[in-house]
Motif scaffolding. Structure first.
Motif, PDB file in Angstrom:
ATOM      1  N   HIS A   6       0.818  -1.204  -0.047  1.00 19.52           N
ATOM      2  CA  HIS A   6       0.143  -0.244  -0.011  1.00 19.52           C
ATOM      3  C   HIS A   6       0.895   1.060  -0.024  1.00 19.52           C
ATOM      4  N   HIS A  38      -4.720   6.286  -5.531  1.00 16.85           N
ATOM      5  CA  HIS A  38      -6.063   6.508  -5.265  1.00 16.85           C
ATOM      6  C   HIS A  38      -6.763   6.646  -6.566  1.00 16.85           C
ATOM      7  N   GLU A  63      -5.970   1.896  -5.035  1.00 11.72           N
ATOM      8  CA  GLU A  63      -6.732   2.141  -3.829  1.00 11.72           C
ATOM      9  C   GLU A  63      -7.989   2.874  -4.190  1.00 11.72           C
ATOM     10  N   HIS A  74     -11.837   2.791   2.238  1.00 10.68           N
ATOM     11  CA  HIS A  74     -10.873   2.655   1.113  1.00 10.68           C
ATOM     12  C   HIS A  74     -10.701   1.041   0.814  1.00 10.68           C
ATOM     13  N   HIS A 189      -7.039  -0.115   5.984  1.00 12.10           N
ATOM     14  CA  HIS A 189      -6.677   0.519   7.426  1.00 12.10           C
ATOM     15  C   HIS A 189      -8.072   0.617   8.077  1.00 12.10           C
ATOM     16  N   ARG A 192      -8.821   3.142  10.766  1.00 11.97           N
ATOM     17  CA  ARG A 192      -8.875   4.605  10.740  1.00 11.97           C
ATOM     18  C   ARG A 192     -10.259   5.186  10.220  1.00 11.97           C
ATOM     19  N   ASP A 246       1.164   2.587   3.369  1.00 10.72           N
ATOM     20  CA  ASP A 246       0.533   3.967   3.202  1.00 10.72           C
ATOM     21  C   ASP A 246       1.359   5.139   2.852  1.00 10.72           C
TER      22      ASP A 246
HETATM   23 MN    MN Z   1      -6.327   5.059   2.451  1.00 14.20          MN
END
Ligand code: MN
Ligand code: AMP
Ligand code: MN
Ligand code: MN
Length: 274
Positions: A6, A38, A63, A74, A189, A192, A246
């Motif tokens: 990621h 993304h 993602e 996500h 994640h 999050r 990330d």
């Molecule tokens: Mn994300």
């Protein structure tokens, strides 16, 4: 073996070109990497070309932003075919929505006396996407805010003066795109989203019902207790486990390439299915 499944390049909201992401990953000991920008596949081929020059295996990734019960979540797609038409046309919808949303954000900021358009445009790569991170960097460059966190807290976060709703595709739709492209859908994640225990279970159950197969158990910023909660969910729902930093930029020392740590021995790594 060291996996990082990621991370972001400058085709989304990272700061490095894909080839540089790959070579920095190599320098940091990563041997299995997925570039997961993304809502775009624009960086995948450059990353693959760079990986061929190094002792690193590259997995095609993305993602994808999704709507779940009015919240943005996500979904990372791993080992996807970047030429798949269903995935590509789905992502094109999100890319178009991002451009419309950006205009509304820029207008909202202009009402507050801040003009970020030129600064945002200077940051964009041809073929890349525009994100709120680009707007945040413009606000930092213009000394409107001191850092990224403040940009979201004062302007860009939900409920703030320059917040604009995003019309993301539904969670189940996104999982379908990933599966259509032959990929594995990973809930990114999970800790999050600030969901209570029951809501998180509900999210995982709906993700699994839609065909989701893995959870991101280890991320760079996750503590031991959060990892433990993810491991429990993975075991309870018979899921695979992923790990990813990330990474966005070398100037964020809390999320460096390869800094996501190994997976606990009690889970099945997602790469067993590659
Ligand atoms: Mn994300
Ligand atoms: P977007 O997908 O355009 O809505 O932008 C979301 C991106 O903004 C995420 O991928 C993060 O990289 C970044 N982001 C969101 N919230 C924050 C925050 N509070 N501080 C720093 N970056 C954030
Ligand atoms: Mn991001
Ligand atoms: Mn990410």
């Amino acid at each position: 073996m060291k996996a990082d499944l990621h991370c972001h390049s400058a085709y989304s909201d990272g700061t490095l070109p894909p080839a540089e992401v790959v070579s920095q990953a190599v320098d940091r000991g990563v041997t299995l990497l997925a570039l997961t920008d993304h809502d775009t596949l624009a960086g995948v081929s450059e990353a693959a070309a760079s990986a061929e020059q190094h002792a690193l295996t590259l997995i095609n990734g993305v993602e994808i932003s999704a709507d779940w019960a009015g919240k943005t979540v996500h979904i990372v797609g791993l080992n996807i075919d970047p030429a798949n038409a269903a995935l590509q046309s789905g992502l094109e919808l999100s890319q178009a929505m991002r451009i419309e949303r950006m205009e509304l954000i820029i207008t909202a900021l202009e009402r507050q006396g801040h003009c970020v358009r030129d600064s945002v445009n200077q940051q964009l790569l041809p073929g890349g996407i525009v994100t709120r991170t680009h707007i945040a960097r413009a606000l930092i460059d213009q000394a409107v805010v001191r850092d990224m966190n403040r940009a979201f807290k004062r302007y860009l976060g939900q409920g703030k003066p320059a917040y604009v709703n995003s019309d993301w595709p539904a969670l189940a739709t996104v999982v379908q795109w990933i599966k259509a492209a032959g990929g594995i859908a990973v809930l990114a994640h999970p800790m999050r989203y600030r969901l209570g225990t029951n809501r998180l279970v509900q999210l995982v159950e709906e993700f699994v019902a839609a065909g989701g197969a893995a959870l991101e158990v280890v991320t760079a910023t996750q503590d031991a207790n959060q990892v433990r909660r993810c491991v429990q969910l993975v075991q309870q729902y018979g899921l695979l486990a992923s790990t990813g930093s990330d990474f966005h930029s070398p100037d964020q020392p809390w999320a460096r390439l390869g800094s996501c740590g190994p997976l606990p021995a009690s889970v099945t790594p997602v790469w067993e299915q590659f």
